[in-house]
Design a protein around this motif. Sequence first.
Motif, short mmCIF file in Angstrom:
data_model
loop_
_atom_site.label_atom_id
_atom_site.label_comp_id
_atom_site.label_asym_id
_atom_site.label_seq_id
_atom_site.Cartn_x
_atom_site.Cartn_y
_atom_site.Cartn_z
N ARG A 88 5.34 9.14 12.03
CA ARG A 88 4.36 8.16 11.51
C ARG A 88 5.05 6.80 11.40
O ARG A 88 5.85 6.57 10.48
N LYS A 145 6.11 5.62 0.09
CA LYS A 145 4.83 6.06 -0.50
C LYS A 145 3.64 5.53 0.33
O LYS A 145 2.66 6.24 0.57
N TYR A 202 3.31 5.18 3.35
CA TYR A 202 3.12 5.89 4.62
C TYR A 202 3.09 7.41 4.43
O TYR A 202 3.13 8.16 5.41
N ASN A 203 3.12 7.83 3.17
CA ASN A 203 3.21 9.27 2.87
C ASN A 203 4.48 9.87 3.51
O ASN A 203 4.45 10.94 4.12
N THR A 263 8.98 10.36 3.00
CA THR A 263 10.01 10.48 1.95
C THR A 263 11.06 9.38 2.20
O THR A 263 11.09 8.76 3.28
N GLN A 284 11.30 17.75 7.32
CA GLN A 284 11.18 16.31 6.99
C GLN A 284 11.93 15.47 8.01
O GLN A 284 11.42 14.48 8.52
#
Length: 317
Positions: A287, A244, A246-247, A249, A280
């Motif tokens: 990131r 969360k 780092y945005n 999954t 994904q």
Amino acid sequence: MIMAPSPRQNQFIVGCWQLDDRCWLSLPVNEIQRSIDTYLAWGVNSFDTADIYGRSEKLLGHCLKGRDDCRIFTKMVFFDEIPSPQHIQYKLENSLRNLQRDYLDNVQVHWHHPELDFAPLWEKLCTYQAQGKIRQLGATNFSVPMLTKALKYAPIQTHQVQYSLIDRRVEAAMQALCLERGITILPYGSLAGGFLSNKFLKFDQQPPQEMDHGRTFHYTTMIAQHGGWPGVQSLLQIMAKIAKGYNLTISQVALQWLHHQPGVGPIITGLTTNRQQIQQNMESLDRPIAAADLQTLSDTSRQLIPQAGDVYSYERG
Ligand SMILES: NC(=O)c1ccc[n+]([C@@H]2O[C@H](COP(=O)([O-])OP(=O)(O)OC[C@H]3O[C@@H](n4cnc5c(N)ncnc54)[C@H](OP(=O)(O)O)[C@@H]3O)[C@@H](O)[C@H]2O)c1
């Protein structure tokens, strides 16, 4: 104009056990072709299969026909017998025919009974390599003694092993051996068949069995051996918190953690037809997660998921 190679080319290999419709939902050929084309569009051009994955080799040969820029890793499987030269030649020719190739990019010798003397097999494979019929030799699911012995006979360049935050047996001694001998670790089961994802965050109890999905067949047994579902569920909660921030999954966190482990080369990620999942996975390294959070993941998995032994210890029997 010459296009620069995509960084994803060296980051991922698409695992094609999923094309074996004896263990996985039977996918129509056009859907398989569409998925493979999606991975290619993301810049991934390496694929993993095996001579024992049912229709997988043939389908890959069909879908990648004429794509000489693609690399196909396959496996030669002999479980409980020392193969004769004729048997080895038959396997080689069969894979070449199925994959519609003049040579095999990488042949991984599958685990077998550890007491069998596979020196003649390795010597034969070296001959094929010298003749240009095989480009690279690899192994899969070998123990440390098996790999040490095999290295006396052949220049093994890759070792495919199960490796994820739930299965870290490779770290006991295999990783050090691979680093010392310059062997690239090709990790499979990086998402434990999909269990390491947001989809399974909601399951407090053991998830239901899915008879047409390899994760039930393969990874449920592994989880049971490694302390059971409660530990995995607690790990998923921690992974979700880190993700969360780092945005990302949970699956992206799992893949990024693995990417940072010593000796790990391209990650084998099992084929999915779900385009959102493909995206994904392909974007999972984009990131960066801070070193401190990667360390938290290592420490948490170490505390929650007990495991002992070498690579493939209990599976080999
Ligand atoms: N050497 C060996 O003994 C051995 C053993 C096993 C596997 N392998 C190789 O390694 C490859 C990969 O291993 P694997 O497929 O078993 O394990 P995996 O890569 O951990 O799991 C793949 C499965 O996870 C699901 N998935 C993919 N991306 C996801 C995402 N972003 N979120 C949630 N779920 C996701 C997909 O199922 P859904 O599409 O259903 O969601 C997919 O089929 C195999 O295809 C095979 O080539 C080798």
